[in-house]
Design an enzyme around this catalytic site. Structure first.
Site, mmCIF file in Angstrom:
data_model
loop_
_atom_site.group_PDB
_atom_site.id
_atom_site.type_symbol
_atom_site.label_atom_id
_atom_site.label_comp_id
_atom_site.label_asym_id
_atom_site.label_seq_id
_atom_site.Cartn_x
_atom_site.Cartn_y
_atom_site.Cartn_z
ATOM 1 N N TYR A 73 -16.900 4.459 13.943
ATOM 2 C CA TYR A 73 -15.558 3.978 13.625
ATOM 3 C C TYR A 73 -15.110 2.876 14.588
ATOM 4 O O TYR A 73 -15.233 1.689 14.271
ATOM 5 C CB TYR A 73 -14.549 5.135 13.602
ATOM 6 C CG TYR A 73 -13.300 4.765 12.820
ATOM 7 C CD1 TYR A 73 -13.221 5.006 11.452
ATOM 8 C CD2 TYR A 73 -12.226 4.124 13.424
ATOM 9 C CE1 TYR A 73 -12.106 4.631 10.710
ATOM 10 C CE2 TYR A 73 -11.109 3.740 12.700
ATOM 11 C CZ TYR A 73 -11.054 4.000 11.341
ATOM 12 O OH TYR A 73 -9.959 3.615 10.633
ATOM 13 N N LEU B 3 -2.439 -1.235 3.615
ATOM 14 C CA LEU B 3 -3.449 -1.452 2.581
ATOM 15 C C LEU B 3 -4.811 -0.931 3.034
ATOM 16 O O LEU B 3 -5.203 -1.107 4.183
ATOM 17 C CB LEU B 3 -3.569 -2.937 2.254
ATOM 18 C CG LEU B 3 -2.371 -3.581 1.558
ATOM 19 C CD1 LEU B 3 -2.631 -5.069 1.351
ATOM 20 C CD2 LEU B 3 -2.075 -2.903 0.230
ATOM 21 N N GLU C 70 -3.031 0.416 -9.063
ATOM 22 C CA GLU C 70 -3.374 1.727 -9.604
ATOM 23 C C GLU C 70 -3.879 1.636 -11.040
ATOM 24 O O GLU C 70 -3.569 0.690 -11.768
ATOM 25 C CB GLU C 70 -2.144 2.650 -9.573
ATOM 26 C CG GLU C 70 -1.470 2.764 -8.224
ATOM 27 C CD GLU C 70 -2.356 3.346 -7.154
ATOM 28 O OE1 GLU C 70 -3.244 4.152 -7.488
ATOM 29 O OE2 GLU C 70 -2.178 2.997 -5.976
ATOM 30 N N LYS D 171 -10.258 -3.370 12.773
ATOM 31 C CA LYS D 171 -9.035 -2.892 13.419
ATOM 32 C C LYS D 171 -8.725 -3.700 14.681
ATOM 33 O O LYS D 171 -7.555 -3.934 15.017
ATOM 34 C CB LYS D 171 -9.151 -1.402 13.750
ATOM 35 C CG LYS D 171 -9.282 -0.500 12.519
ATOM 36 C CD LYS D 171 -8.123 -0.665 11.549
ATOM 37 C CE LYS D 171 -8.209 0.308 10.390
ATOM 38 N NZ LYS D 171 -7.117 0.116 9.404
ATOM 39 N N GLY E 144 0.850 -1.184 0.000
ATOM 40 C CA GLY E 144 0.000 0.000 0.000
ATOM 41 C C GLY E 144 0.886 1.235 0.000
ATOM 42 O O GLY E 144 0.848 2.048 0.904
#
Length: 405
Positions: free
Chosen positions: A244, A148, A84, A253, A57
């Site tokens: 979040y 990433l 990309e 996370k 990333g």
């Protein structure tokens, strides 16, 4: 053609090749200046520094800033991976394409080994290419950065594609949505996750792929003894937790942090370590469309700039390397969960107390006074190569596939 930003609902859908290249150059110049200021020594100069760094990333944000710091302050050879869209002469590519092109050009000029793969970093085929490249160099990675961020991931074993979502869990989340280009404030609501959206988000944004990378690199014997690996995360203030930290992304996370302990245990046998670095909140392509986050960041930036503690991507990653990863005594400062806290200045109680006082008072009438509207707008635009100092945006771009200026 004259290229102007095309913006829809806090999303920019085009990029300026010269602006992207110039901003990458600006970040490189920053770390070169920091090297002189700090007296940083590369490995060849007898310092504590990485020799070969893999950045997964690598094209934008924290990943790009990490690669720039590793190469231009610490003298490391680097391999980068990102996926990309390639430009043509008349059709633009993604910002990351131009950033990678500018990085490779500067690294080669500086005499540093560099290799950038435009590939799906979630695939085993990509892992095989990276392993081959390390072996061709006769090198072993002593730092692996996992940065990433993608809305989708295909499982290499099952070939099933999973999609991630940014949603609350078991409740509707409502908050102010600030249009950074106009200063308009509206109320936005996000419905709670449904069906498999929570496990699917964990599958994409959790630590499974990071763990797979380290396992395959280790089995291929291309990790150096003492190798360190980092993945990046965010916790943020309590006001954003429902969307979040306590939402779908937060579950991912938490999985990332859990797997960091597994990876750490596996690397310890050869003196290595794994960390999650909890970074400061910044304007990104994803954070720009989450309710309340843009307004929060605008208030936060205003306060931190006044205190002299505000950092962008490159400033923060340079500090991560200098004051956390490659310290004089070799120790990495961590919290009780073995996390590196680069959000320490953001989460300072005095800063958060001030943020909490200002946030409820923001209106369209006083938004320019209480919010760093110019700052967050600038940060938003430079992601795609716009509003970069030293770029003539009225000059014709005759070839969208080049970055010469």
């Amino acid at each position: 053609m004259i290229i102007k930003p095309m913006i829809r609902s806090n999303m920019c859908i085009n990029a300026h090749p010269i602006g992207c290249a110039k901003e990458t150059e600006n970040q490189i110049n920053y770390v070169i200046a920091q090297k002189a200021k700090r007296g940083t020594k590369t490995l060849a100069e007898g310092g504590k520094a990485p020799r070969t760094v893999l950045v997964l990333g690598c094209s934008t944000g924290y990943g790009l800033a990490s690669r720039i710091t590793a190469a231009f302050e610490y003298g490391a050879d680097t391999i980068g991976v990102s996926f990309e869209k390639q430009p043509t002469q008349v059709k633009g590519g993604t910002p990351g394409w131009y950033n990678n092109m500018a990085f490779d050009k500067a690294a080669e000029k500086a005499g540093l080994k560099t290799k950038t793969f435009n590939a799906d970093a979630y695939s085993d085929e990509c892992r095989a290419e990276v392993i081959k490249q390390l072996k061709d160099w006769g090198a072993k990675a002593d730092l692996v950065i996992y940065s990433l961020a993608s809305p989708v991931r295909t499982d290499p074993d099952t070939k099933v594609m999973y999609r991630s979502v940014i949603k609350p869990i078991n409740q509707v989340y409502s908050g102010a949505s600030l249009d950074m280009m106009t200063g308009k404030i509206t109320q936005a609501s996000t419905q709670p996750a449904e069906g498999d959206e929570i496990p699917n988000t964990v599958k994409v944004m959790g630590g499974e792929d990071w763990e797979r990378w380290i396992k395959q690199l280790s089995e291929a014997d291309v990790l150096a003894d003492g190798c360190r690996t980092l993945a990046y995360s965010y916790i943020g203030p309590s006001l954003s937790h429902p969307i979040y930290r306590d939402g779908t992304i937060g579950e991912a996370k938490k999985d990332l942090e859990k797997r960091a302990h597994n990876i750490d245990a596996a690397l310890k046998a050869k003196g290595g370590a794994a960390y999650v670095s909890v970074n400061k909140g910044l304007i990104t392509r994803s954070s720009s469309v989450i309710p309340i986050i843009t307004q929060y960041l605008g208030v936060l930036f205003k306060i931190m700039k006044k205190q002299g503690t505000h950092e962008g991507c490159i400033e923060q990653m340079e500090r991560l390397f200098a004051e956390r990863l490659y310290t004089a005594d070799g120790k990495v400062p961590v919290d009780s969960e073995n996390r590196i806290r680069m959000d320490d200045w953001e989460m300072d109680p005095k800063v958060q107390d001030e943020v909490n006082k200002v946030m409820p008072a923001v209106t369209e009438e006083n938004v320019n006074e209480l919010v760093d509207l110019d700052g967050i707008r600038h940060d938003f635009l430079i992601i795609n190569g716009f509003d970069v100092d030293g770029v003539d945006y009225n000059k014709e771009v005759t070839d969208m596939s080049k970055i010469e200026y």
